[in-house]
Design a protein around this motif. Structure first.
Motif, PDB file in Angstrom:
ATOM      1  N   SER A   1       5.630  55.075  50.137  1.00  0.00           N
ATOM      2  CA  SER A   1       6.694  54.070  50.104  1.00  0.00           C
ATOM      3  C   SER A   1       6.717  53.275  48.808  1.00  0.00           C
ATOM      4  O   SER A   1       7.547  52.394  48.643  1.00  0.00           O
ATOM      5  CB  SER A   1       6.528  53.105  51.280  1.00  0.00           C
ATOM      6  N   ILE A   2       5.809  53.591  47.879  1.00  0.00           N
ATOM      7  CA  ILE A   2       5.661  52.822  46.649  1.00  0.00           C
ATOM      8  C   ILE A   2       6.051  53.670  45.449  1.00  0.00           C
ATOM      9  O   ILE A   2       5.600  54.809  45.285  1.00  0.00           O
ATOM     10  CB  ILE A   2       4.199  52.360  46.461  1.00  0.00           C
ATOM     11  N   ASP A   3       6.910  53.112  44.610  1.00  0.00           N
ATOM     12  CA  ASP A   3       7.227  53.739  43.331  1.00  0.00           C
ATOM     13  C   ASP A   3       6.988  52.698  42.249  1.00  0.00           C
ATOM     14  O   ASP A   3       7.617  51.634  42.243  1.00  0.00           O
ATOM     15  CB  ASP A   3       8.682  54.213  43.299  1.00  0.00           C
ATOM     16  N   VAL A   4       6.059  52.987  41.350  1.00  0.00           N
ATOM     17  CA  VAL A   4       5.726  52.033  40.293  1.00  0.00           C
ATOM     18  C   VAL A   4       5.883  52.712  38.942  1.00  0.00           C
ATOM     19  O   VAL A   4       5.553  53.889  38.767  1.00  0.00           O
ATOM     20  CB  VAL A   4       4.294  51.472  40.465  1.00  0.00           C
ATOM     21  N   ARG A   5       6.429  51.970  38.003  1.00  0.00           N
ATOM     22  CA  ARG A   5       6.645  52.478  36.646  1.00  0.00           C
ATOM     23  C   ARG A   5       6.148  51.439  35.652  1.00  0.00           C
ATOM     24  O   ARG A   5       6.565  50.281  35.699  1.00  0.00           O
ATOM     25  CB  ARG A   5       8.122  52.774  36.425  1.00  0.00           C
ATOM     26  N   PHE A   6       5.257  51.847  34.765  1.00  0.00           N
ATOM     27  CA  PHE A   6       4.700  50.951  33.766  1.00  0.00           C
ATOM     28  C   PHE A   6       5.413  51.122  32.431  1.00  0.00           C
ATOM     29  O   PHE A   6       5.810  52.230  32.059  1.00  0.00           O
ATOM     30  CB  PHE A   6       3.210  51.219  33.566  1.00  0.00           C
ATOM     31  N   PHE A   7       5.538  50.002  31.705  1.00  0.00           N
ATOM     32  CA  PHE A   7       6.129  50.000  30.383  1.00  0.00           C
ATOM     33  C   PHE A   7       5.129  49.371  29.417  1.00  0.00           C
ATOM     34  O   PHE A   7       4.749  48.213  29.584  1.00  0.00           O
ATOM     35  CB  PHE A   7       7.425  49.179  30.367  1.00  0.00           C
ATOM     36  N   ALA A   8       4.698  50.130  28.437  1.00  0.00           N
ATOM     37  CA  ALA A   8       3.760  49.581  27.459  1.00  0.00           C
ATOM     38  C   ALA A   8       4.451  48.529  26.613  1.00  0.00           C
ATOM     39  O   ALA A   8       5.557  48.769  26.105  1.00  0.00           O
ATOM     40  CB  ALA A   8       3.225  50.698  26.577  1.00  0.00           C
TER      41      ALA A   8
ATOM     42  N   ALA B   1      -2.909  35.792  34.386  1.00  0.00           N
ATOM     43  CA  ALA B   1      -1.666  35.203  34.890  1.00  0.00           C
ATOM     44  C   ALA B   1      -0.580  36.270  35.022  1.00  0.00           C
ATOM     45  O   ALA B   1      -0.520  37.220  34.241  1.00  0.00           O
ATOM     46  CB  ALA B   1      -1.204  34.094  33.950  1.00  0.00           C
ATOM     47  N   ASN B   2       0.260  36.111  36.035  1.00  0.00           N
ATOM     48  CA  ASN B   2       1.337  37.062  36.279  1.00  0.00           C
ATOM     49  C   ASN B   2       2.634  36.349  36.605  1.00  0.00           C
ATOM     50  O   ASN B   2       2.635  35.298  37.265  1.00  0.00           O
ATOM     51  CB  ASN B   2       0.973  37.994  37.426  1.00  0.00           C
ATOM     52  N   LEU B   3       3.742  36.943  36.173  1.00  0.00           N
ATOM     53  CA  LEU B   3       5.089  36.509  36.521  1.00  0.00           C
ATOM     54  C   LEU B   3       5.730  37.666  37.276  1.00  0.00           C
ATOM     55  O   LEU B   3       5.739  38.800  36.783  1.00  0.00           O
ATOM     56  CB  LEU B   3       5.901  36.196  35.264  1.00  0.00           C
ATOM     57  N   ARG B   4       6.274  37.401  38.466  1.00  0.00           N
ATOM     58  CA  ARG B   4       6.859  38.464  39.280  1.00  0.00           C
ATOM     59  C   ARG B   4       8.269  38.058  39.721  1.00  0.00           C
ATOM     60  O   ARG B   4       8.469  36.956  40.246  1.00  0.00           O
ATOM     61  CB  ARG B   4       5.965  38.763  40.479  1.00  0.00           C
ATOM     62  N   PHE B   5       9.220  38.974  39.527  1.00  0.00           N
ATOM     63  CA  PHE B   5      10.628  38.715  39.800  1.00  0.00           C
ATOM     64  C   PHE B   5      11.131  39.737  40.813  1.00  0.00           C
ATOM     65  O   PHE B   5      10.974  40.945  40.611  1.00  0.00           O
ATOM     66  CB  PHE B   5      11.436  38.818  38.504  1.00  0.00           C
ATOM     67  N   PHE B   6      11.760  39.264  41.896  1.00  0.00           N
ATOM     68  CA  PHE B   6      12.173  40.116  43.002  1.00  0.00           C
ATOM     69  C   PHE B   6      13.694  40.137  43.126  1.00  0.00           C
ATOM     70  O   PHE B   6      14.350  39.095  43.092  1.00  0.00           O
ATOM     71  CB  PHE B   6      11.559  39.611  44.311  1.00  0.00           C
ATOM     72  N   SER B   7      14.247  41.348  43.295  1.00  0.00           N
ATOM     73  CA  SER B   7      15.694  41.480  43.410  1.00  0.00           C
ATOM     74  C   SER B   7      16.192  41.009  44.771  1.00  0.00           C
ATOM     75  O   SER B   7      17.316  40.539  44.905  1.00  0.00           O
ATOM     76  CB  SER B   7      16.103  42.933  43.187  1.00  0.00           C
ATOM     77  N   ASP B   8      15.370  41.165  45.797  1.00  0.00           N
ATOM     78  CA  ASP B   8      15.746  40.794  47.161  1.00  0.00           C
ATOM     79  C   ASP B   8      14.483  40.770  48.010  1.00  0.00           C
ATOM     80  O   ASP B   8      13.440  41.282  47.617  1.00  0.00           O
ATOM     81  CB  ASP B   8      16.754  41.795  47.742  1.00  0.00           C
TER      82      ASP B   8
ATOM     83  N   ARG C   1      10.867  45.808  51.940  1.00  0.00           N
ATOM     84  CA  ARG C   1      11.694  46.561  51.003  1.00  0.00           C
ATOM     85  C   ARG C   1      12.184  45.640  49.883  1.00  0.00           C
ATOM     86  O   ARG C   1      12.816  44.618  50.128  1.00  0.00           O
ATOM     87  CB  ARG C   1      12.890  47.158  51.744  1.00  0.00           C
ATOM     88  N   THR C   2      11.882  46.002  48.636  1.00  0.00           N
ATOM     89  CA  THR C   2      12.294  45.167  47.514  1.00  0.00           C
ATOM     90  C   THR C   2      12.151  45.941  46.211  1.00  0.00           C
ATOM     91  O   THR C   2      11.577  47.039  46.174  1.00  0.00           O
ATOM     92  CB  THR C   2      11.464  43.864  47.448  1.00  0.00           C
ATOM     93  N   ARG C   3      12.655  45.331  45.150  1.00  0.00           N
ATOM     94  CA  ARG C   3      12.470  45.829  43.786  1.00  0.00           C
ATOM     95  C   ARG C   3      11.920  44.669  42.974  1.00  0.00           C
ATOM     96  O   ARG C   3      12.454  43.557  43.037  1.00  0.00           O
ATOM     97  CB  ARG C   3      13.791  46.316  43.202  1.00  0.00           C
ATOM     98  N   MET C   4      10.873  44.912  42.209  1.00  0.00           N
ATOM     99  CA  MET C   4      10.188  43.820  41.518  1.00  0.00           C
ATOM    100  C   MET C   4       9.869  44.205  40.089  1.00  0.00           C
ATOM    101  O   MET C   4       9.568  45.357  39.789  1.00  0.00           O
ATOM    102  CB  MET C   4       8.872  43.503  42.244  1.00  0.00           C
ATOM    103  N   TRP C   5       9.930  43.209  39.204  1.00  0.00           N
ATOM    104  CA  TRP C   5       9.368  43.328  37.863  1.00  0.00           C
ATOM    105  C   TRP C   5       8.148  42.425  37.771  1.00  0.00           C
ATOM    106  O   TRP C   5       8.191  41.255  38.178  1.00  0.00           O
ATOM    107  CB  TRP C   5      10.384  42.917  36.793  1.00  0.00           C
TER     108      TRP C   5
ATOM    109  N   TYR D   1       5.732  46.057  34.399  1.00  0.00           N
ATOM    110  CA  TYR D   1       5.882  47.134  35.381  1.00  0.00           C
ATOM    111  C   TYR D   1       7.023  46.830  36.339  1.00  0.00           C
ATOM    112  O   TYR D   1       7.353  45.682  36.626  1.00  0.00           O
ATOM    113  CB  TYR D   1       4.585  47.362  36.166  1.00  0.00           C
ATOM    114  N   ARG D   2       7.628  47.927  36.799  1.00  0.00           N
ATOM    115  CA  ARG D   2       8.688  47.852  37.794  1.00  0.00           C
ATOM    116  C   ARG D   2       8.196  48.512  39.075  1.00  0.00           C
ATOM    117  O   ARG D   2       7.731  49.632  39.062  1.00  0.00           O
ATOM    118  CB  ARG D   2       9.955  48.537  37.279  1.00  0.00           C
ATOM    119  N   LEU D   3       8.270  47.776  40.175  1.00  0.00           N
ATOM    120  CA  LEU D   3       7.789  48.259  41.465  1.00  0.00           C
ATOM    121  C   LEU D   3       8.944  48.363  42.450  1.00  0.00           C
ATOM    122  O   LEU D   3       9.737  47.435  42.574  1.00  0.00           O
ATOM    123  CB  LEU D   3       6.740  47.301  42.035  1.00  0.00           C
ATOM    124  N   GLU D   4       9.047  49.489  43.120  1.00  0.00           N
ATOM    125  CA  GLU D   4       9.991  49.656  44.228  1.00  0.00           C
ATOM    126  C   GLU D   4       9.193  49.868  45.502  1.00  0.00           C
ATOM    127  O   GLU D   4       8.317  50.728  45.559  1.00  0.00           O
ATOM    128  CB  GLU D   4      10.891  50.878  43.999  1.00  0.00           C
TER     129      GLU D   4
END
Length: 290
Positions: free
Chosen positions: A6-13, A47-54, A88-92, A26-29
Protein backbone atom coordinates in the motif's frame (compact mmCIF):
# COMPACT_ATOMS: atom_id res chain seq x y z
CA UNK A 1 -3.99 -4.19 0.07
CA UNK A 2 -1.94 -3.78 3.23
CA UNK A 3 1.63 -3.34 4.42
CA UNK A 4 4.33 -2.56 1.86
CA UNK A 5 1.90 -3.13 -1.03
CA UNK A 6 0.00 0.00 0.00
CA UNK A 7 3.07 2.26 0.10
CA UNK A 8 4.69 4.03 -2.83
CA UNK A 9 7.69 6.20 -1.96
CA UNK A 10 9.90 8.20 -4.30
CA UNK A 11 13.09 9.95 -3.21
CA UNK A 12 14.57 13.05 -4.82
CA UNK A 13 18.23 13.84 -4.24
CA UNK A 14 18.70 17.49 -3.25
CA UNK A 15 20.52 19.53 -5.92
CA UNK A 16 24.21 20.10 -5.25
CA UNK A 17 23.81 23.65 -3.94
CA UNK A 18 21.26 22.53 -1.33
CA UNK A 19 22.56 19.02 -0.58
CA UNK A 20 24.45 19.90 2.65
CA UNK A 21 21.19 21.24 4.12
CA UNK A 22 18.81 18.33 3.48
CA UNK A 23 18.72 14.63 4.25
CA UNK A 24 16.38 14.17 1.28
CA UNK A 25 13.10 15.16 -0.32
CA UNK A 26 10.55 12.40 -0.74
CA UNK A 27 7.04 11.86 -2.00
CA UNK A 28 4.92 9.24 -0.24
CA UNK A 29 1.63 7.75 -1.44
CA UNK A 30 -0.42 5.67 0.96
CA UNK A 31 -2.98 3.77 -1.10
CA UNK A 32 -5.61 2.37 1.24
CA UNK A 33 -9.37 1.93 0.96
CA UNK A 34 -11.35 4.76 2.51
CA UNK A 35 -11.44 4.48 6.28
CA UNK A 36 -8.49 2.09 6.62
CA UNK A 37 -5.27 3.15 8.35
CA UNK A 38 -1.72 2.02 8.98
CA UNK A 39 0.42 2.74 12.01
CA UNK A 40 4.18 2.87 12.38
CA UNK A 41 6.97 4.29 14.51
CA UNK A 42 9.58 6.49 12.85
CA UNK A 43 13.12 6.31 14.19
CA UNK A 44 14.85 9.29 15.81
CA UNK A 45 15.71 11.74 13.06
CA UNK A 46 16.68 15.28 12.19
CA UNK A 47 14.00 17.95 11.78
CA UNK A 48 11.30 17.21 9.22
CA UNK A 49 8.63 19.16 7.35
CA UNK A 50 5.71 17.08 6.04
CA UNK A 51 2.93 18.30 3.74
CA UNK A 52 -0.26 16.29 3.12
CA UNK A 53 -2.63 16.65 0.17
CA UNK A 54 -5.59 15.21 2.10
CA UNK A 55 -6.48 13.11 5.15
CA UNK A 56 -3.58 14.29 7.40
CA UNK A 57 -2.40 11.72 9.94
CA UNK A 58 -2.19 11.74 13.71
CA UNK A 59 1.41 11.86 14.95
CA UNK A 60 2.88 12.01 18.45
CA UNK A 61 6.00 11.58 20.53
CA UNK A 62 5.98 9.31 23.62
CA UNK A 63 4.51 11.22 26.56
CA UNK A 64 4.78 14.38 24.50
CA UNK A 65 3.04 16.59 21.94
CA UNK A 66 0.45 15.27 19.50
CA UNK A 67 -0.78 16.70 16.20
CA UNK A 68 -3.84 15.58 14.29
CA UNK A 69 -5.47 16.92 11.14
CA UNK A 70 -2.73 19.44 10.24
CA UNK A 71 -1.87 19.50 6.55
CA UNK A 72 1.64 20.79 7.39
CA UNK A 73 3.32 18.97 10.28
CA UNK A 74 6.79 19.96 11.48
CA UNK A 75 9.13 18.23 13.92
CA UNK A 76 12.37 19.28 15.54
CA UNK A 77 15.33 16.90 15.83
CA UNK A 78 14.35 13.85 17.85
CA UNK A 79 15.89 11.30 20.18
CA UNK A 80 12.77 9.14 20.43
CA UNK A 81 10.34 7.51 17.99
CA UNK A 82 7.41 9.27 16.36
CA UNK A 83 4.23 7.20 16.44
CA UNK A 84 1.71 7.90 13.71
CA UNK A 85 -1.54 6.59 12.27
CA UNK A 86 -2.07 7.33 8.59
CA UNK A 87 -4.76 6.61 6.02
CA UNK A 88 -5.01 7.20 2.29
CA UNK A 89 -2.98 10.31 1.46
CA UNK A 90 -0.20 11.87 -0.59
CA UNK A 91 2.68 13.50 1.27
CA UNK A 92 5.88 15.41 0.64
CA UNK A 93 8.60 15.10 3.28
CA UNK A 94 11.62 17.36 3.69
CA UNK A 95 14.41 16.34 6.07
CA UNK A 96 16.65 19.11 7.42
CA UNK A 97 20.26 18.41 8.36
CA UNK A 98 21.65 20.58 11.21
CA UNK A 99 23.05 22.94 8.57
CA UNK A 100 19.56 23.21 7.08
CA UNK A 101 18.18 24.02 10.52
CA UNK A 102 20.82 26.73 10.98
CA UNK A 103 20.21 28.19 7.52
CA UNK A 104 16.44 28.11 7.26
CA UNK A 105 15.24 28.24 10.88
CA UNK A 106 18.07 29.73 12.92
CA UNK A 107 16.66 29.34 16.43
CA UNK A 108 18.17 26.99 19.01
CA UNK A 109 17.42 23.41 17.95
CA UNK A 110 17.58 22.24 21.57
CA UNK A 111 14.50 24.36 22.31
CA UNK A 112 12.54 22.38 19.72
CA UNK A 113 13.91 18.85 20.09
CA UNK A 114 11.30 16.08 20.40
CA UNK A 115 8.47 18.41 19.40
CA UNK A 116 5.80 18.18 16.73
CA UNK A 117 3.56 21.07 15.72
CA UNK A 118 1.05 22.30 13.18
CA UNK A 119 3.54 24.15 10.97
CA UNK A 120 1.03 26.79 9.86
CA UNK A 121 0.41 27.74 13.51
CA UNK A 122 4.07 27.76 14.62
CA UNK A 123 6.09 31.01 14.80
CA UNK A 124 9.28 29.22 13.70
CA UNK A 125 7.82 26.96 11.01
CA UNK A 126 5.16 29.23 9.49
CA UNK A 127 7.76 30.64 7.08
CA UNK A 128 7.44 27.34 5.20
CA UNK A 129 3.62 27.60 4.95
CA UNK A 130 3.76 28.95 1.36
CA UNK A 131 4.86 25.45 0.34
CA UNK A 132 1.33 24.26 1.15
CA UNK A 133 0.05 25.94 -2.02
CA UNK A 134 1.84 23.47 -4.27
CA UNK A 135 2.57 20.49 -1.99
CA UNK A 136 -0.79 20.03 -0.22
CA UNK A 137 -2.56 19.12 -3.44
CA UNK A 138 -2.65 16.42 -6.10
CA UNK A 139 -2.88 18.97 -8.92
CA UNK A 140 0.82 18.92 -9.84
CA UNK A 141 3.30 16.28 -10.94
CA UNK A 142 6.15 15.10 -8.71
CA UNK A 143 8.61 16.98 -10.88
CA UNK A 144 6.64 20.23 -10.72
CA UNK A 145 6.38 20.02 -6.95
CA UNK A 146 10.07 19.17 -6.54
CA UNK A 147 11.09 22.14 -8.70
CA UNK A 148 8.80 24.42 -6.68
CA UNK A 149 10.20 23.43 -3.30
CA UNK A 150 13.86 23.61 -4.39
CA UNK A 151 13.28 27.09 -5.85
CA UNK A 152 11.56 28.08 -2.60
CA UNK A 153 14.52 27.09 -0.43
CA UNK A 154 17.06 28.69 -2.75
CA UNK A 155 15.33 32.03 -2.26
CA UNK A 156 14.65 31.69 1.46
CA UNK A 157 18.05 32.26 3.07
CA UNK A 158 21.79 32.22 2.47
CA UNK A 159 24.47 30.12 4.22
CA UNK A 160 24.77 30.72 7.98
CA UNK A 161 27.88 32.21 9.54
CA UNK A 162 28.75 28.98 11.37
CA UNK A 163 28.41 26.75 8.29
CA UNK A 164 32.07 25.53 8.30
CA UNK A 165 31.89 24.51 11.97
CA UNK A 166 28.51 22.80 11.58
CA UNK A 167 29.71 20.80 8.59
CA UNK A 168 32.94 19.86 10.33
CA UNK A 169 31.10 18.63 13.43
CA UNK A 170 28.63 16.65 11.33
CA UNK A 171 31.37 15.05 9.27
CA UNK A 172 33.25 13.97 12.39
CA UNK A 173 30.10 12.79 14.19
CA UNK A 174 29.12 10.18 11.60
CA UNK A 175 32.45 8.32 11.83
CA UNK A 176 31.52 4.90 13.30
CA UNK A 177 34.92 4.76 15.04
CA UNK A 178 34.22 7.88 17.11
CA UNK A 179 33.37 7.01 20.73
CA UNK A 180 34.48 9.78 23.08
CA UNK A 181 33.38 13.41 23.38
CA UNK A 182 37.00 14.46 23.97
CA UNK A 183 38.00 12.96 20.63
CA UNK A 184 34.90 14.50 19.05
CA UNK A 185 36.03 17.96 20.15
CA UNK A 186 39.66 17.43 19.16
CA UNK A 187 38.82 16.22 15.66
CA UNK A 188 36.31 19.06 15.24
CA UNK A 189 39.06 21.55 16.07
CA UNK A 190 37.33 23.18 19.04
CA UNK A 191 37.02 23.04 22.80
CA UNK A 192 34.45 20.78 24.47
CA UNK A 193 32.56 23.86 25.60
CA UNK A 194 32.33 25.25 22.06
CA UNK A 195 31.31 21.83 20.76
CA UNK A 196 28.57 21.63 23.38
CA UNK A 197 27.26 25.08 22.41
CA UNK A 198 27.16 24.44 18.67
CA UNK A 199 25.65 20.97 19.05
CA UNK A 200 22.87 22.28 21.29
CA UNK A 201 22.06 25.20 19.00
CA UNK A 202 22.16 23.48 15.62
CA UNK A 203 21.95 19.72 16.30
CA UNK A 204 19.50 19.82 19.20
CA UNK A 205 21.39 17.59 21.64
CA UNK A 206 24.63 17.27 23.58
CA UNK A 207 27.67 15.72 21.85
CA UNK A 208 27.43 12.65 24.08
CA UNK A 209 23.79 12.01 23.24
CA UNK A 210 24.50 12.55 19.54
CA UNK A 211 27.19 9.85 19.59
CA UNK A 212 24.88 7.45 21.44
CA UNK A 213 22.10 8.15 18.93
CA UNK A 214 24.45 7.56 16.00
CA UNK A 215 25.47 4.19 17.37
CA UNK A 216 21.87 3.10 17.91
CA UNK A 217 20.76 4.30 14.49
CA UNK A 218 23.52 2.36 12.72
CA UNK A 219 22.25 -0.81 14.38
CA UNK A 220 18.60 -0.04 13.72
CA UNK A 221 19.21 0.80 10.05
CA UNK A 222 21.15 -2.43 9.54
CA UNK A 223 18.34 -4.45 11.11
CA UNK A 224 15.63 -2.79 9.01
CA UNK A 225 17.55 -3.56 5.84
CA UNK A 226 18.09 -7.20 6.82
CA UNK A 227 14.74 -8.13 8.39
CA UNK A 228 15.56 -11.85 8.54
CA UNK A 229 18.72 -11.16 10.50
CA UNK A 230 19.01 -11.34 14.29
CA UNK A 231 19.86 -8.32 16.38
CA UNK A 232 23.11 -9.96 17.47
CA UNK A 233 24.23 -10.01 13.81
CA UNK A 234 23.76 -6.27 13.26
CA UNK A 235 24.37 -4.44 16.55
CA UNK A 236 27.24 -1.98 16.57
CA UNK A 237 30.45 -3.58 17.79
CA UNK A 238 31.06 -0.75 20.25
CA UNK A 239 28.27 -1.87 22.58
CA UNK A 240 29.83 -3.59 25.58
CA UNK A 241 27.41 -6.51 25.42
CA UNK A 242 23.82 -7.43 24.57
CA UNK A 243 22.39 -5.91 27.74
CA UNK A 244 24.11 -2.60 26.99
CA UNK A 245 22.49 -2.58 23.54
CA UNK A 246 19.05 -3.44 24.95
CA UNK A 247 19.34 -0.64 27.51
CA UNK A 248 20.32 1.92 24.88
CA UNK A 249 17.65 0.72 22.45
CA UNK A 250 14.97 1.18 25.09
CA UNK A 251 16.31 4.63 25.99
CA UNK A 252 15.82 5.85 22.42
CA UNK A 253 13.01 3.70 21.02
CA UNK A 254 10.94 3.28 24.24
CA UNK A 255 10.64 -0.48 23.69
CA UNK A 256 12.92 -3.51 23.60
CA UNK A 257 14.53 -4.72 20.36
CA UNK A 258 12.27 -7.79 20.33
CA UNK A 259 9.16 -5.64 20.83
CA UNK A 260 10.24 -3.40 17.97
CA UNK A 261 10.89 -6.38 15.70
CA UNK A 262 7.42 -7.78 16.46
CA UNK A 263 5.66 -4.56 15.38
CA UNK A 264 4.64 -3.94 11.76
CA UNK A 265 6.68 -1.21 10.07
CA UNK A 266 5.05 -0.68 6.68
CA UNK A 267 6.17 2.92 6.17
CA UNK A 268 9.63 2.74 7.75
CA UNK A 269 10.28 -0.54 5.95
CA UNK A 270 9.30 0.97 2.59
CA UNK A 271 11.53 4.01 3.22
CA UNK A 272 14.55 1.89 4.11
CA UNK A 273 14.12 -0.52 1.21
CA UNK A 274 13.80 2.28 -1.34
CA UNK A 275 16.77 4.21 0.05
CA UNK A 276 18.88 1.05 -0.11
CA UNK A 277 17.80 0.44 -3.70
CA UNK A 278 18.76 3.96 -4.77
CA UNK A 279 21.71 4.90 -2.57
CA UNK A 280 23.01 1.66 -1.10
CA UNK A 281 24.42 1.31 2.42
CA UNK A 282 22.52 3.22 5.13
CA UNK A 283 25.78 4.18 6.77
CA UNK A 284 26.51 6.29 3.70
CA UNK A 285 23.06 7.74 3.09
CA UNK A 286 20.99 8.20 6.22
CA UNK A 287 23.12 10.74 8.00
CA UNK A 288 25.91 12.06 5.81
CA UNK A 289 25.68 15.75 4.90
CA UNK A 290 27.51 15.61 1.58
Amino acid sequence: MTGLDSIDVRFFAPPADLAPCFTTFYRLEVNLPAGETLEDWLQPEWANLRFFSDNPPTAEFPDGPRVSGARFQATGPSSCPTHFTIGRTRMWGIGLFPLGWARFIGTSASDHSNTIVDGEQSPIFERFAPLCEKLCTRDYSDEEQFDFLTDFFRQLAGPPREQPRIQKIHGVMVDPQLLLVEEFARRSGMSKRTLERICARHFGFSPRLLLRRQRLMRSLAAFMLEPRSSWSAVIDRHYHDQSHFVHEFHAFMRCTPSEFAAQPHPVLGAFMAERKRIWGSPAQTLDTPD
